[in-house]
Scaffold this motif. Structure first.
Motif, PDB file in Angstrom:
ATOM      1  N   LEU A 204      14.187  27.192 -49.865  1.00  0.00           N
ATOM      2  CA  LEU A 204      14.586  28.482 -49.285  1.00  0.00           C
ATOM      3  C   LEU A 204      13.430  29.458 -49.431  1.00  0.00           C
ATOM      4  O   LEU A 204      13.367  30.229 -50.392  1.00  0.00           O
ATOM      5  N   ALA A 262      22.837  35.309 -44.227  1.00  0.00           N
ATOM      6  CA  ALA A 262      21.915  34.314 -43.676  1.00  0.00           C
ATOM      7  C   ALA A 262      21.389  33.397 -44.772  1.00  0.00           C
ATOM      8  O   ALA A 262      21.245  32.187 -44.581  1.00  0.00           O
ATOM      9  N   SER A 265      24.102  30.929 -45.835  1.00  0.00           N
ATOM     10  CA  SER A 265      24.254  29.873 -44.828  1.00  0.00           C
ATOM     11  C   SER A 265      23.146  28.838 -44.954  1.00  0.00           C
ATOM     12  O   SER A 265      23.399  27.620 -44.909  1.00  0.00           O
ATOM     13  N   ALA A 266      21.905  29.301 -45.141  1.00  0.00           N
ATOM     14  CA  ALA A 266      20.780  28.382 -45.309  1.00  0.00           C
ATOM     15  C   ALA A 266      20.947  27.545 -46.568  1.00  0.00           C
ATOM     16  O   ALA A 266      20.651  26.339 -46.585  1.00  0.00           O
ATOM     17  N   THR A 269      23.347  24.680 -46.042  1.00  0.00           N
ATOM     18  CA  THR A 269      22.732  23.599 -45.268  1.00  0.00           C
ATOM     19  C   THR A 269      21.827  22.749 -46.143  1.00  0.00           C
ATOM     20  O   THR A 269      21.842  21.505 -46.071  1.00  0.00           O
ATOM     21  N   VAL A 270      21.032  23.410 -47.008  1.00  0.00           N
ATOM     22  CA  VAL A 270      20.104  22.695 -47.893  1.00  0.00           C
ATOM     23  C   VAL A 270      20.873  21.799 -48.858  1.00  0.00           C
ATOM     24  O   VAL A 270      20.554  20.612 -49.034  1.00  0.00           O
TER      25      VAL A 270
END
Length: 294
Positions: A204, A262, A265-266, A269-270
């Motif tokens: 990230l 945001a 959300s990232a 996903t990771v």
């Protein structure tokens, strides 16, 4: 008295509903049991409510329990030899207390020594949302008092009135610490090592990187008022699922152009793409104990 009026510097006396100084300045206790000692016009740059809620979720899950235990152990070892601190200076202050996790953990672990020594507990943070949340903790029944106050202003504390101060991932004001911490008193500072959360930062990029050579600059900034007496590096693994990684990302300093939603959300996903749905990273911190020079 430990507390001082932020307007005139006179002692603050705790009344039934407010803290009041002899000149009549009064500071009401909020319904949530904290007191706002920020002077009007002071610009506040504390953590947002969203960051604080994420921190409470993450810390409440025990991810940083090894760090909390190390802090409690260091303070406990110091308390065993703190008999020279006079009764009027037996205040333990968490400067930048956030939502109260480390002060609460310390109180739980060292309740006996703190109670026997007559220590008074205080938490300060510039964010009113932080002290509002911190005021809801138990603190082992020791009655910690929580205040909104800025470390960059004159701290609302008496000269040499603090026996021990704790600063965990929070700003430091060397001049004010030198004023309020009594000779022989403890200043315990926790800073991130350069490799702290490197795996999360690689995944990230919005997360900020710790400053290099932070420990050396810390020692230089506190000299000559404080002498480094002990320094311990602590490292422990974190296996973070999507929810935990999202909370870590939200609570950790990040680029201003990336909002919490945001980033969360990232993070989801990771983590979901990592083996077993958990991203393994390492927490790496430096716990530095300083003594106020005589």
């Amino acid at each position: 008295m430990d507390l001082r009026c932020p307007h005139c510097g006179d002692p603050l006396d705790q009344g039934a509903r407010a803290w009041v100084c002899p000149r009549g300045h009064s500071f009401d206790r909020a319904r949530q049991r904290y007191v706002n000692l920020l002077r009007p016009g002071v610009r506040v740059h504390g953590d947002s409510a969203a960051m604080l809620r994420a921190r409470r979720r993450f810390l409440g899950a025990g991810h940083y329990a090894p760090l909390a235990a190390t802090i409690a152990g260091e303070v406990g070892a110091w308390l065993a030899d703190a008999g020279a601190i006079p009764p009027e200076a037996r205040a333990l202050v968490d400067c930048g207390c956030g939502e109260g996790y480390y002060l609460d953990a310390l109180a739980d672990a060292q309740a006996g020594g703190l109670r026997a020594g007559g220590w008074r507990l205080y938490g300060f943070d510039v964010a009113r949302d932080a002290v509002r949340m911190a005021a809801g903790r138990r603190y082992a029944g020791l009655g910690a008092a929580l205040f909104a106050a800025s470390v960059w202003e004159r701290l609302p504390l008496a000269d040499a009135g603090v026996g021990a101060a704790l600063v965990v991932f929070a700003p430091r004001n060397a001049t004010e610490f030198a004023r309020v911490i009594a000779p022989g008193g403890l200043l315990l500072v926790v800073t991130p090592a350069p490799e702290h959360l490197a795996g999360a930062r690689a995944a990230l990029p919005a997360l900020l990187t710790p400053e290099p050579e932070k420990s050396a600059r810390l020692r230089a900034s506190l000299a000559p008022a404080f002498a480094l007496t002990a320094e311990r590096a602590i490292r422990f693994p974190l296996a973070l699922d999507a929810a935990a990684l999202a909370s870590l990302a939200e609570m950790t300093p990040h680029r201003a152009d990336v909002d919490e939603a945001a980033l969360a959300s990232a993070a989801h996903t990771v983590a979901e793409s990592a083996p077993g749905g958990r991203l393994v990273v390492t927490a790496a911190c430096v716990v530095s104990a300083f003594t106020r020079a005589e």
